[in-house]
Motif scaffolding. Sequence first.
Motif, short mmCIF file in Angstrom:
data_model
loop_
_atom_site.label_atom_id
_atom_site.label_comp_id
_atom_site.label_asym_id
_atom_site.label_seq_id
_atom_site.Cartn_x
_atom_site.Cartn_y
_atom_site.Cartn_z
N ASN A 156 35.83 18.95 2.93
CA ASN A 156 35.06 18.00 2.12
C ASN A 156 35.39 16.62 2.67
O ASN A 156 36.56 16.35 3.01
N ALA A 157 34.38 15.77 2.79
CA ALA A 157 34.64 14.44 3.33
C ALA A 157 33.71 13.42 2.70
O ALA A 157 32.54 13.72 2.39
N ASP A 158 34.22 12.20 2.56
CA ASP A 158 33.40 11.07 2.09
C ASP A 158 32.90 10.34 3.33
O ASP A 158 33.70 9.78 4.09
N ALA A 209 38.74 10.14 16.26
CA ALA A 209 37.85 10.09 17.43
C ALA A 209 36.95 11.31 17.52
O ALA A 209 35.86 11.25 18.08
N LYS A 210 37.42 12.42 16.95
CA LYS A 210 36.66 13.68 17.00
C LYS A 210 36.00 13.99 15.65
O LYS A 210 35.39 15.05 15.51
N ASN A 211 36.15 13.11 14.67
CA ASN A 211 35.59 13.35 13.32
C ASN A 211 36.05 14.70 12.78
O ASN A 211 35.27 15.45 12.18
N THR A 212 37.32 15.01 12.99
CA THR A 212 37.84 16.34 12.67
C THR A 212 39.08 16.24 11.79
O THR A 212 39.93 15.37 12.00
N VAL A 213 39.15 17.15 10.83
CA VAL A 213 40.33 17.30 9.99
C VAL A 213 40.88 18.70 10.21
O VAL A 213 40.12 19.65 10.42
N TYR A 214 42.20 18.80 10.21
CA TYR A 214 42.88 20.07 10.45
C TYR A 214 43.73 20.45 9.24
O TYR A 214 44.16 19.59 8.47
N LEU A 215 43.97 21.73 9.10
CA LEU A 215 44.92 22.22 8.11
C LEU A 215 45.77 23.28 8.80
O LEU A 215 45.29 24.37 9.11
N GLN A 216 47.02 22.92 9.09
CA GLN A 216 47.96 23.88 9.65
C GLN A 216 48.60 24.62 8.49
O GLN A 216 49.22 23.99 7.62
N THR A 217 48.41 25.94 8.47
CA THR A 217 48.93 26.74 7.38
C THR A 217 50.03 27.65 7.92
O THR A 217 49.80 28.45 8.83
N ASN A 218 51.25 27.50 7.41
CA ASN A 218 52.40 28.29 7.84
C ASN A 218 52.96 29.09 6.66
O ASN A 218 52.66 28.79 5.51
N TRP A 247 40.78 19.42 1.96
CA TRP A 247 40.62 20.87 2.00
C TRP A 247 40.73 21.41 0.58
O TRP A 247 41.61 21.00 -0.19
N TYR A 248 39.83 22.32 0.26
CA TYR A 248 39.84 23.05 -1.01
C TYR A 248 39.88 24.54 -0.67
O TYR A 248 39.60 24.94 0.47
N ARG A 249 40.18 25.36 -1.67
CA ARG A 249 40.08 26.79 -1.49
C ARG A 249 39.62 27.45 -2.78
O ARG A 249 39.86 26.93 -3.88
N GLN A 250 38.97 28.59 -2.61
CA GLN A 250 38.46 29.33 -3.76
C GLN A 250 38.69 30.81 -3.54
O GLN A 250 38.14 31.40 -2.60
N ALA A 251 39.53 31.39 -4.39
CA ALA A 251 39.79 32.83 -4.35
C ALA A 251 38.74 33.54 -5.20
O ALA A 251 38.14 32.93 -6.10
N PRO A 252 38.51 34.83 -4.95
CA PRO A 252 37.51 35.57 -5.73
C PRO A 252 37.78 35.49 -7.23
O PRO A 252 38.90 35.72 -7.68
N GLY A 253 36.76 35.12 -7.98
CA GLY A 253 36.87 35.06 -9.43
C GLY A 253 37.61 33.86 -9.97
O GLY A 253 37.87 33.78 -11.18
N LYS A 254 37.95 32.92 -9.09
CA LYS A 254 38.70 31.74 -9.52
C LYS A 254 37.94 30.47 -9.19
O LYS A 254 37.00 30.46 -8.41
N GLN A 255 38.37 29.37 -9.77
CA GLN A 255 37.73 28.09 -9.50
C GLN A 255 38.17 27.55 -8.15
O GLN A 255 39.17 27.99 -7.59
N ARG A 256 37.39 26.60 -7.64
CA ARG A 256 37.74 25.96 -6.39
C ARG A 256 38.82 24.91 -6.65
O ARG A 256 38.65 24.03 -7.50
N ASP A 257 39.92 24.99 -5.93
CA ASP A 257 41.06 24.11 -6.15
C ASP A 257 41.33 23.24 -4.93
O ASP A 257 41.15 23.67 -3.79
N SER A 258 41.83 22.05 -5.18
CA SER A 258 42.23 21.15 -4.11
C SER A 258 43.51 21.67 -3.45
O SER A 258 44.43 22.14 -4.13
N VAL A 259 43.56 21.60 -2.13
CA VAL A 259 44.73 22.03 -1.37
C VAL A 259 45.46 20.83 -0.77
O VAL A 259 46.67 20.70 -0.89
N ALA A 260 44.71 19.97 -0.09
CA ALA A 260 45.32 18.83 0.59
C ALA A 260 44.27 17.77 0.84
O ALA A 260 43.07 18.08 0.91
N ALA A 261 44.73 16.53 0.97
CA ALA A 261 43.81 15.42 1.21
C ALA A 261 44.48 14.42 2.14
O ALA A 261 45.71 14.30 2.17
N ILE A 262 43.64 13.71 2.91
CA ILE A 262 44.14 12.69 3.84
C ILE A 262 43.18 11.52 3.83
O ILE A 262 41.96 11.71 3.90
#
Length: 121
Positions: A96-98, A74-83, A36-51
């Motif tokens: 993003n995925a390889d 099995a579901k080809n799915t990645v999750y990001l729980q944000t608290n 998972w990456y994130r990009q705020a307005p006017g900023k570069q895209r940054d890495s958040v988490a990887a698995i």
Amino acid sequence: QVQLVESGGGLVQPGGSLRLSCTASGSIFRIYDMRWYRQAPGKQRDSVAAITSDNNVNYADSVKGRFTISRDNAKNTVYLQTNSLKPEDTAVYYCNADVRLRESIYPQTYWGQGTQVTVSS
């Protein structure tokens, strides 16, 4: 050939939570690392988490202890729980995925279209 589709974004108050999902579809032979990456307005895209495919994880310092990445192979799915979300977490979140295709030998990196997360009172 491969599509990554994110969902789960939205508007949330500070301190709230969201669960983001990203599902891959197409002619998939195997999915390796997912991120998972994130990009705020006017900023570069940054890495958040990887698995990795065997569930080794790492996080950006800014989200450690608040965000959790997981995957369902099995579901080809990645999750990001944000608290404990903060206004500074506001951004478009991209997965993003390889992925190795059935007709290919080597994996390629694919991106989703992004999902907006807005943290505001």
